[in-house]
Scaffold this motif. Sequence first.
Motif, PDB file in Angstrom:
ATOM      1  N   LEU A 297       6.000  35.871  -8.507  1.00 50.53           N
ATOM      2  CA  LEU A 297       7.468  35.902  -8.484  1.00 50.53           C
ATOM      3  C   LEU A 297       8.023  34.511  -8.781  1.00 50.53           C
ATOM      4  O   LEU A 297       8.960  34.355  -9.575  1.00 50.53           O
ATOM      5  N   PHE A 298       7.421  33.487  -8.149  1.00 48.45           N
ATOM      6  CA  PHE A 298       7.861  32.117  -8.411  1.00 48.45           C
ATOM      7  C   PHE A 298       7.709  31.776  -9.891  1.00 48.45           C
ATOM      8  O   PHE A 298       8.563  31.105 -10.478  1.00 48.45           O
ATOM      9  N   GLU A 299       6.641  32.255 -10.465  1.00 53.51           N
ATOM     10  CA  GLU A 299       6.402  31.967 -11.871  1.00 53.51           C
ATOM     11  C   GLU A 299       7.484  32.594 -12.751  1.00 53.51           C
ATOM     12  O   GLU A 299       7.975  31.979 -13.698  1.00 53.51           O
ATOM     13  N   ARG A 300       7.872  33.821 -12.413  1.00 52.21           N
ATOM     14  CA  ARG A 300       8.945  34.486 -13.170  1.00 52.21           C
ATOM     15  C   ARG A 300      10.266  33.721 -13.024  1.00 52.21           C
ATOM     16  O   ARG A 300      11.032  33.581 -13.975  1.00 52.21           O
ATOM     17  N   LEU A 301      10.508  33.248 -11.818  1.00 51.69           N
ATOM     18  CA  LEU A 301      11.742  32.497 -11.591  1.00 51.69           C
ATOM     19  C   LEU A 301      11.745  31.187 -12.361  1.00 51.69           C
ATOM     20  O   LEU A 301      12.777  30.744 -12.867  1.00 51.69           O
ATOM     21  N   ILE A 302      10.575  30.561 -12.434  1.00 49.15           N
ATOM     22  CA  ILE A 302      10.477  29.309 -13.191  1.00 49.15           C
ATOM     23  C   ILE A 302      10.780  29.557 -14.659  1.00 49.15           C
ATOM     24  O   ILE A 302      11.421  28.748 -15.338  1.00 49.15           O
ATOM     25  N   ILE A 303      10.349  30.719 -15.152  1.00 53.46           N
ATOM     26  CA  ILE A 303      10.547  31.036 -16.569  1.00 53.46           C
ATOM     27  C   ILE A 303      11.986  31.457 -16.851  1.00 53.46           C
ATOM     28  O   ILE A 303      12.599  31.045 -17.837  1.00 53.46           O
ATOM     29  N   THR A 304      12.549  32.268 -15.959  1.00 51.26           N
ATOM     30  CA  THR A 304      13.853  32.883 -16.246  1.00 51.26           C
ATOM     31  C   THR A 304      14.992  32.365 -15.384  1.00 51.26           C
ATOM     32  O   THR A 304      16.155  32.653 -15.682  1.00 51.26           O
ATOM     33  N   GLY A 305      14.686  31.647 -14.326  1.00 57.91           N
ATOM     34  CA  GLY A 305      15.724  31.293 -13.362  1.00 57.91           C
ATOM     35  C   GLY A 305      16.587  30.130 -13.789  1.00 57.91           C
ATOM     36  O   GLY A 305      16.324  29.434 -14.772  1.00 57.91           O
TER      37      GLY A 305
ATOM     38  N   TYR B 262      12.302  15.485  -8.306  1.00 54.92           N
ATOM     39  CA  TYR B 262      11.692  16.073  -7.116  1.00 54.92           C
ATOM     40  C   TYR B 262      10.296  16.601  -7.432  1.00 54.92           C
ATOM     41  O   TYR B 262       9.371  16.483  -6.611  1.00 54.92           O
ATOM     42  N   CYS B 263      10.121  17.167  -8.623  1.00 50.39           N
ATOM     43  CA  CYS B 263       8.793  17.663  -9.011  1.00 50.39           C
ATOM     44  C   CYS B 263       7.767  16.532  -9.014  1.00 50.39           C
ATOM     45  O   CYS B 263       6.645  16.680  -8.501  1.00 50.39           O
ATOM     46  N   PHE B 264       8.123  15.406  -9.602  1.00 52.96           N
ATOM     47  CA  PHE B 264       7.197  14.270  -9.640  1.00 52.96           C
ATOM     48  C   PHE B 264       6.962  13.705  -8.240  1.00 52.96           C
ATOM     49  O   PHE B 264       5.862  13.224  -7.934  1.00 52.96           O
ATOM     50  N   THR B 265       7.991  13.767  -7.398  1.00 53.21           N
ATOM     51  CA  THR B 265       7.808  13.332  -6.013  1.00 53.21           C
ATOM     52  C   THR B 265       6.802  14.226  -5.305  1.00 53.21           C
ATOM     53  O   THR B 265       5.940  13.756  -4.546  1.00 53.21           O
ATOM     54  N   VAL B 266       6.930  15.530  -5.543  1.00 51.88           N
ATOM     55  CA  VAL B 266       5.982  16.486  -4.945  1.00 51.88           C
ATOM     56  C   VAL B 266       4.572  16.193  -5.440  1.00 51.88           C
ATOM     57  O   VAL B 266       3.602  16.173  -4.658  1.00 51.88           O
ATOM     58  N   MET B 267       4.444  15.946  -6.729  1.00 48.62           N
ATOM     59  CA  MET B 267       3.122  15.657  -7.278  1.00 48.62           C
ATOM     60  C   MET B 267       2.554  14.379  -6.678  1.00 48.62           C
ATOM     61  O   MET B 267       1.354  14.285  -6.379  1.00 48.62           O
TER      62      MET B 267
ATOM     63  N   PHE C 181      10.933  23.469  -3.767  1.00 47.53           N
ATOM     64  CA  PHE C 181      10.970  23.173  -2.331  1.00 47.53           C
ATOM     65  C   PHE C 181       9.944  24.020  -1.584  1.00 47.53           C
ATOM     66  O   PHE C 181       9.204  23.538  -0.723  1.00 47.53           O
ATOM     67  N   SER C 182       9.915  25.310  -1.927  1.00 52.25           N
ATOM     68  CA  SER C 182       8.979  26.215  -1.263  1.00 52.25           C
ATOM     69  C   SER C 182       7.539  25.862  -1.600  1.00 52.25           C
ATOM     70  O   SER C 182       6.655  25.894  -0.736  1.00 52.25           O
ATOM     71  N   LEU C 183       7.287  25.502  -2.861  1.00 54.06           N
ATOM     72  CA  LEU C 183       5.929  25.127  -3.258  1.00 54.06           C
ATOM     73  C   LEU C 183       5.481  23.859  -2.536  1.00 54.06           C
ATOM     74  O   LEU C 183       4.315  23.725  -2.136  1.00 54.06           O
ATOM     75  N   ASP C 184       6.407  22.940  -2.363  1.00 52.34           N
ATOM     76  CA  ASP C 184       6.105  21.717  -1.616  1.00 52.34           C
ATOM     77  C   ASP C 184       5.677  22.061  -0.192  1.00 52.34           C
ATOM     78  O   ASP C 184       4.700  21.506   0.351  1.00 52.34           O
ATOM     79  N   THR C 185       6.415  23.001   0.406  1.00 45.96           N
ATOM     80  CA  THR C 185       6.071  23.427   1.766  1.00 45.96           C
ATOM     81  C   THR C 185       4.698  24.079   1.799  1.00 45.96           C
ATOM     82  O   THR C 185       3.903  23.851   2.722  1.00 45.96           O
ATOM     83  N   VAL C 186       4.398  24.895   0.790  1.00 47.16           N
ATOM     84  CA  VAL C 186       3.090  25.564   0.725  1.00 47.16           C
ATOM     85  C   VAL C 186       1.974  24.532   0.593  1.00 47.16           C
ATOM     86  O   VAL C 186       0.943  24.593   1.277  1.00 47.16           O
ATOM     87  N   ILE C 187       2.185  23.562  -0.294  1.00 43.11           N
ATOM     88  CA  ILE C 187       1.146  22.550  -0.541  1.00 43.11           C
ATOM     89  C   ILE C 187       0.863  21.740   0.719  1.00 43.11           C
ATOM     90  O   ILE C 187      -0.302  21.566   1.122  1.00 43.11           O
TER      91      ILE C 187
ATOM     92  N   ALA D 212      -0.554  26.397  -6.771  1.00 47.35           N
ATOM     93  CA  ALA D 212       0.763  25.902  -6.375  1.00 47.35           C
ATOM     94  C   ALA D 212       1.127  24.666  -7.189  1.00 47.35           C
ATOM     95  O   ALA D 212       2.274  24.496  -7.636  1.00 47.35           O
ATOM     96  N   ILE D 213       0.142  23.779  -7.367  1.00 49.34           N
ATOM     97  CA  ILE D 213       0.384  22.575  -8.174  1.00 49.34           C
ATOM     98  C   ILE D 213       0.693  22.965  -9.608  1.00 49.34           C
ATOM     99  O   ILE D 213       1.581  22.393 -10.263  1.00 49.34           O
ATOM    100  N   ARG D 214      -0.024  23.968 -10.089  1.00 50.77           N
ATOM    101  CA  ARG D 214       0.223  24.459 -11.456  1.00 50.77           C
ATOM    102  C   ARG D 214       1.684  24.904 -11.640  1.00 50.77           C
ATOM    103  O   ARG D 214       2.314  24.629 -12.662  1.00 50.77           O
ATOM    104  N   LEU D 215       2.223  25.555 -10.641  1.00 49.71           N
ATOM    105  CA  LEU D 215       3.600  26.022 -10.727  1.00 49.71           C
ATOM    106  C   LEU D 215       4.590  24.858 -10.759  1.00 49.71           C
ATOM    107  O   LEU D 215       5.596  24.904 -11.476  1.00 49.71           O
ATOM    108  N   VAL D 216       4.267  23.810  -9.970  1.00 48.04           N
ATOM    109  CA  VAL D 216       5.129  22.631 -10.015  1.00 48.04           C
ATOM    110  C   VAL D 216       5.077  21.997 -11.395  1.00 48.04           C
ATOM    111  O   VAL D 216       6.111  21.612 -11.970  1.00 48.04           O
TER     112      VAL D 216
END
Length: 1986
Positions: free
Chosen positions: A1632-1640, A1720-1725, A1650-1656, A1679-1683
């Motif tokens: 679902l996250f992947e779909r949102l990344i593509i279409t959201g 924020y993505c690079f900060t998460v990484m 934010f949610s992926l950061d929490t998961v990681i 999860a990292i792949r999604l970020v």
Amino acid sequence: MSLVEAIDASIDKRHVLSTWILENFGILSTHDTTKNNPTDVAHVEKLYSNANAFLTYLPTTDAVKEIYSHYLFLRFSQLYCLTLERSKSEAPGRIFDSADLLTNILVEEDVSVKPNDSPDKKDKKKKLTKKTYVFTPAKDMAVTILTQIFETFGKDITSLIPLLLSVLFKNLKKVIEKPKYNHATYMVSLQRLFTAVIKQANSLDTADVHKFIKFSKKVFESIYTNEENFPVDFVSAMIDSWNIILTQDSFIKEHRENISDIIYSKFRHEELGIYGFANDHSRPHTAKCLANVLFDYSCSKGILTAQDVFGIYVKIYTHSTTRDVKAGCFESLVQFLMLNLTVDRHFFKECGYLDVLVEVSSILCVHHTEGRKVGTISRSLKLLVGMHNLLLPYVSEASKVQMVMKLIDIKSECTGSYNEGFMQPNFLMDENTHNQWYTIIKLDLLECLLLDLSSVYTNDPQLTQLLKDKLMEMCTADVFAVRVCANRVLNTFLTGSPQYIAEVIETSLGQLNSGFQQKENFPYSTLHGCSLLIANSMDIADKNYVPYDLIMRVTVFATSFIKNSTTTTTGDNYFKGLVCWILMIGLMNYSDDSYLKLQTAQLFLFWKVLLTHSFTYRNEEELVRNLEIRSHALACLLAYLNNASIDKEMAKQVSYLLTKCSNFNHSVSLKSQLVDQTLLNNEKRILQVYLKVKDYISTDFNSSLLILIMKNFSDPNLYIESSTTILESMKKMRKKKDPEDSQKEKVFDLTVDSILRQQNGFAFGLSSKISKSGIYNLSLHEVKSDLALIGGAWFFNKQDWHRAFEDEVFTPISTCLTNDSLVLLYGKLSYGAGALYLPKTTTSLIDFSMELFSSVFPYLNDKIQYSVIENLNLSLFSKATTPLRSVAIAANICSALYTALEIIEDKNLALEPSVGNLIIESFRKLDFTKDIFLTNLNATSMGFVTAAVGRSLDPDSRRKFVEDQVNIHIKNLVEINDPHSRMFFVLSLASIYKYNTNYSTFRIIYDVIFTLAKDPHALIHTWSLRAMSILLEKHLVIDMTSTCSLLAATQEFLVNPEYGKYGPSVLRYNYNMDYDSYVIIADIVRVLTEKVGPSLLDMDEKVTQTFKNITMSSLLTDNQACNLQSLKIYENVATFKLTGFFQDTLFIKSMKSTISQSLLLGFGSSYFNTDFVIPTTISPRLANPEAALECFRIFTQLFKLGKRELFVASIESFAWRYLSVFPASKAIKSYFSEWLLHAKEDEKWIEKLYTMFNVSTEKLFDGIFKQFESQYDSRNNVEKETIDPEQETISNIQGNMDREKNADTVQWKTRKILLSLISKLLISISNKPGFSLLLLQNLTNLVSLSFQAVISRIEELNMYGLEILHLILKHFSTEKEQKIKALLVQEEAQITSSLMAVFHKGASPKVVCKAIDIAADVICFKIFPAGDQSRLTHLLIKMLETLKDDFSTITVGETELITKSAKRKVELNFLNGWSKIVQEAVASHDVGMLEFTVPYHSILLPLWIISLREYMLTKYGNFDFDTTSVNGAANDQAESRSTKLELYDSVWLNFVKVIGSFLDLDSDSLSIYLSDDELESFMFMLFARCLEEITKSSDENAYRINLLQTLHNLMKSQMLLKLLLQDPVFEEFTSLFERLIITGTVEEKSEVVFSLDTVIHGYNKINASPETFLGSIDKLYDAIRLVLMVITHILPFVEYSVSGFESTENDIHLGPENAKLLKYCFTVMDSTVSDFEGVFKLDLYACLLFLIGKIYQSAVCNEVVPIILPLLKSITSGLKNNGEESNLLYILYKCISGEFGKTVSDENSLATLFVLLTGGFSGFRKADIDGISQYIISLLDSGAHQEMIYQGVKRVIETSSNSDTSRLVLRPIISHMVTVTGESKSNLNSTLDILLVVSKSIKDDSEKVASLFSMSLILIFDHFDGKILPEHISEKIMVLAERDSMLFQRALRSTLNTKQIDILRLSVQEILSYDSSMGSKDNNTLELFK
């Protein structure tokens, strides 16, 4: 060139005249009359001179035939009168001179005498002129202009009246003397002039009056005896003359003693009644004449009282047997009442309207209804309701409430003189039925009032209770008609006051229970009424007001008896069975999707037992009773099918039941009238049920039933009766037979129109579906019941205000609720679009049979279809019946086939050629070509058939088939000369093209129709034009050549007297009254405008002028249909942005005039279009509200086109008035919405809306009534200041703002729109600058307005009031300025009162919930001081106490909630309010709010958990609907799942969010209430629900973001995270996250990150040990792949492509939102990589360095590099200690270094280098080091980024002093800095800082430090030679000294001389002295400088 010269020189004289008239009219009408412009005055003079020259030229020219055109003469007259009006102030005598000239032309004087002729010569010419008194074009022109002059300036030319009357009588006498003198147009003009002249005469000579009466008598006698036809308008004008004659003092004086009888006789027995009312076009004139005469007698002369007037109306109405007189009476009555309203604005005030009704109700008194059929009486009731619908909009809301009070308070008396019996106190108790019609009249009025008032009157509980009690009493009355009508009214009452529904049902059910227990005197009437009452309440039984268990109690009561006595017909059980079946019919309408499923099995069992078994009867009574029970059961089945989901299996069951039922009916051998009638009723029900399942059985339809239904509507042996036409019955009053009648019978008798005018209520078996306008659909067949207009029909029928009365003339079949009272239950309150209720049973059978036939015929196989058509042909061409029955059969069959073919067309079905050809052949053979209805119907059907047959053929065959049909029709047109047949063929051609556009040739059909249109024969010409309109409408593009030729032809058709209405032919004149060719010409031009579009500019000048001439002529005509077509043309031209093509002002004026003249109902008094002159009468044109609303629609479009300045101010007052009278109009609502959208800042909209909300209706209409008063005064020669309505605005219509108890303000529907506009306005401007100021300026008014809306008893007003309040509070919650917030605090009491006022008795749960929501927001917004919120917080706290206990009734304020649904809804909303408060407290860390909420957490948290668990159980639990149990406990659980879910829809997400807030506040708080297993499953369910909702809500961005935030909060739970990291769950949410990344959207992607950061990070915490860490590392990588995927979506070029294809970055626009997300993505990484070890970390480093490298090489690098530098620094630091791995950084450097100073900006290049150096990277090669140093030095030399370089160098020194690489890079840079500073003496301060930092970084090397000190001192003193050092330099020296005092002293002495040391000491001493004065002393420091 003058006009006369231009005409003489032209070949096309009429075109020249038309162009001259219309061009000058356009110019003249746009003159500013307020300014005396010399240019305008000169133009008027020139116009006048040219016009007079033309008038004198016309009588003498030989080219008069080429010029003559009455159509153009009318336009000339309008221009001439406009010229006179414009020059009236400059030349006041000109009007008389002009009238004198025209009079001379009329009296046949030689007006061409030259000024220099001698008097003798003039006299001689006069004597030589012989008077003929016959038509000439010049006289026609003179009469036309004189008529308009007398209408407009009559008072100025009264001296000409005697001469004119004399010559008019002579001309009128001559024109009717012999046929050769007849000229239709001229005689109409003469009679109109006569009317206009006598209207201006103060008093007529008795001789003239007698002359007119004698002439009138002769005209009507000619009609009777000589078979002479006259134009209808001639008769109408004569009736208008009678209007004047009857009000003459001489006439009144002569008949004063019996004036009432005289008027009655004139309009009943004599010609005014016989011919005036009988003709459709003269009827309005007759009605107007009667109304005006009676108004004059009662109001002006006072010789009749109002009661006398109403008595005359009642007498004429009741003594008439024809519908046209009855309709005319009501039209006249409405005109009379509106005239009274214009002179007395209080005429309808209080009970004024009820007083009128009391008088008029005498039409249904006992001696007028005795012996009358119910159908006739119901028609009278329908006319009265029509009057209510027309007049009640002009009655104020306060007056309506008073009328309700008077109607139910039977002890009170209205001000009127009531008729006997109308208001008798005991009319309900009367055992006789003689009062039932009075009761029904009252009930009808009461229903209209309740529909208008909704729940306005419920402010008075006593009134409401009394009204309910009275209606319930009526519902159980002994009289059947009263019972069913009262039930209908009570349903209306309960709809507006739903809080009483449960009480009403409960009371009625109690009466049923007690009644069923009675052994004797079974009260059937009472119980029947109670059952109807309950049944009618089911469809409005709102679950918020009616407990579900009450519904089940009713169900149990009904089903229990039916189960035990299904077929019982004995004794009282029969009546009980009927009662129970009625209950079941109503219960089928209960709105609950599970209820019907629950009852289905039991119901089908009942139906099977009752309908499929034969019944053995012993006598007629038993049989009839059984049939009646069957009929009720079938009605229940019908209602069930209305609401159930039908499938093929169910349809099969129903079909079986119906077959069995039909078999039983056919088996009945007992014959009697009662049995036959009951069987017919049963058969009707069967057909009704078949219609519900037709879609499932149409392909396998019962053949015997098909034969039966065909027989029902086409059997020639049925419905044969004698004819009684309206005109015939009127003439029976005459002794002589009217010859015209026999002529009319020959020509028109065999038509549908003739049948529709029948008086016998039987209409030869014609279906009631058939009307003059088209074919009605039945609501039982169509979801949307409407009128199907026939494709070629004349659709320009007037939609005038009196259309409802006119339609009655063409409605021979009356409908009545008592014919089938159950229609209220199964028919969705409607039988069809044509009628609310059913006609008699025989007609209903015909209707349903036709409907069913039309529905199944398209799906029969071709053989059956062929056989069906053959059978229909036998009936269609049968000679064994009466002629009119043949017409009815033809109409029924053709209508049924038309509807069937229409379905075939809509569904894209096909017909076999054999079937299609048979239908075509049938249409061609049909011998009713003179019937317009059938001709249009069958012509359209020809197009349907051709298309349907074509669909069964291949494309080539289809084209050939269509061409063959076209050729056949063309051949017929050539060979057959009959005009009616030609009409059929030409319409068929157009229809064939319309439905076969791609398979027919446009040009061939176009040429044929164009040729036929040139035929002067009225019928061929008119209908050929109609066919042309149809053809063009379907054709996509028309070429310019055809456009030009068609425009030229249409102008010729307009102005040539051989075409159209105006000419010598009476027949042509009268035909065009019904089918006006001028209207269709305007429509053709409208269609051309749409097709040609902007290419209109490409037409040549003459064609363009022709186009303008037609459009403007249509605008100026007195035909409103033409006007509207012209306005649509203008709208199209404006839409195409053809600026300047038309004069906007002209069209705007026309629309303004239509709007202003249609506000009050009335018939027009002028024969001309008065839009462009000042009206001199109250109602110059016929009021047409529909046309006015169409004008508002066009204005709405003009708003969008930016033309608002042309009209908005001038129609503002009328717009507000229309809004107050017609608030339900879509056009009005759209107009205001669009106006609001295009509002200007200075328009002060909030003030306008507030003023309108509070204005009284009297004040609102004050201006218009003053205008009427002014016109009346002007008529009576009283001078008074006039009011210009265009100058009025709502701002100066100031009402009385005192809020009186019964304030006469605008009605609630208007207020609702005003509130919605305010709400839209606040929302639309909330983000605009200045909104806060606007809100502050209007704050008090807005809060006051909200309060007024909230305290009303109308739910819609409550909701809007609360919404406005909410918008205000929301805005102020974001306001940072405390002073502004303080202003809102001043309104705190009013706001709190508004919220608390909601909780009144009977308040809607919806409104209560909204108020609770706002109350919670008030607390959350923290606008008011905490102590001042006590009432709201007390409300919330008190409700918490209620929630702890399960009370049967919940009370909130005064609101009692008794149903489970309502209670739960309010409970959930209270919890929702608390959830928002808790969330706000936690999110904002507000200590005060937390302290307020914490004490209640122990109550709230369990309730939220329980509510969420209930929600999940309801949504995902297993509900079993198959049970047949009817006990209360079981069924209570079966209440609809959707019903329960609706309660949670708006709150569940907030509950989940507050759970997440508790996780933030206290992660262990949930474990107190849930075990670990429960908590785990609970959290997972919440997560899954959010996930599901995100998937569904693809189009709701804000909602999805809210869901994602909630999801993020939940994921903070370690317990939930463990579940999420399990395989199936993890895959689902990451996909679902992947779909949102593509279409959201960006916001959605941010929440995903934010949610992926929490998961990681959660993964790292859960799997802290090395063993567990590696266990599910694939999920971590996913999860990292999604970020990373988010990064690649923003920067697609960074993605590695295996194929070698590289994404381009040229189209990337980063933007602030994407930049923020990227950061924020690079900060998460960055934070993620730091948690890895060893090879994993290295792998991620390599990946990230690859990304960084791609970024540096991209075109957007300078935007992205600042974002990634922190990550680069982190990677550099992470790799600096790895020997071999540091090569990664060097590879990166080599990749990106080439871009430094080029693609990468100098600033980013420097930042990158300094990041690498400060990070400790030491992998640079020597060449790299030299390059870096030289690059930085070059930038220093250029002067760019010096500050950045100095700061960077300092940072490198500080962080990497031990790095050899850093030292090597910095050494040449620092050396260069020192050199440059020494040489240029610049940047000293920065260089000293560098040297200081360097000195601090040196360890254990005193020599180097000392040399640095020396270098610093040298630089300083080279720069400040012999000067005292600046303070900042002295401070730096002191810092050096403190670094190492010994070394510093050594350097000091070795570097500086004594003088320099002294200067240095003095500089330092100054600083130390300053520090000492500030309290800081350090004497040791100074010692260092010795």
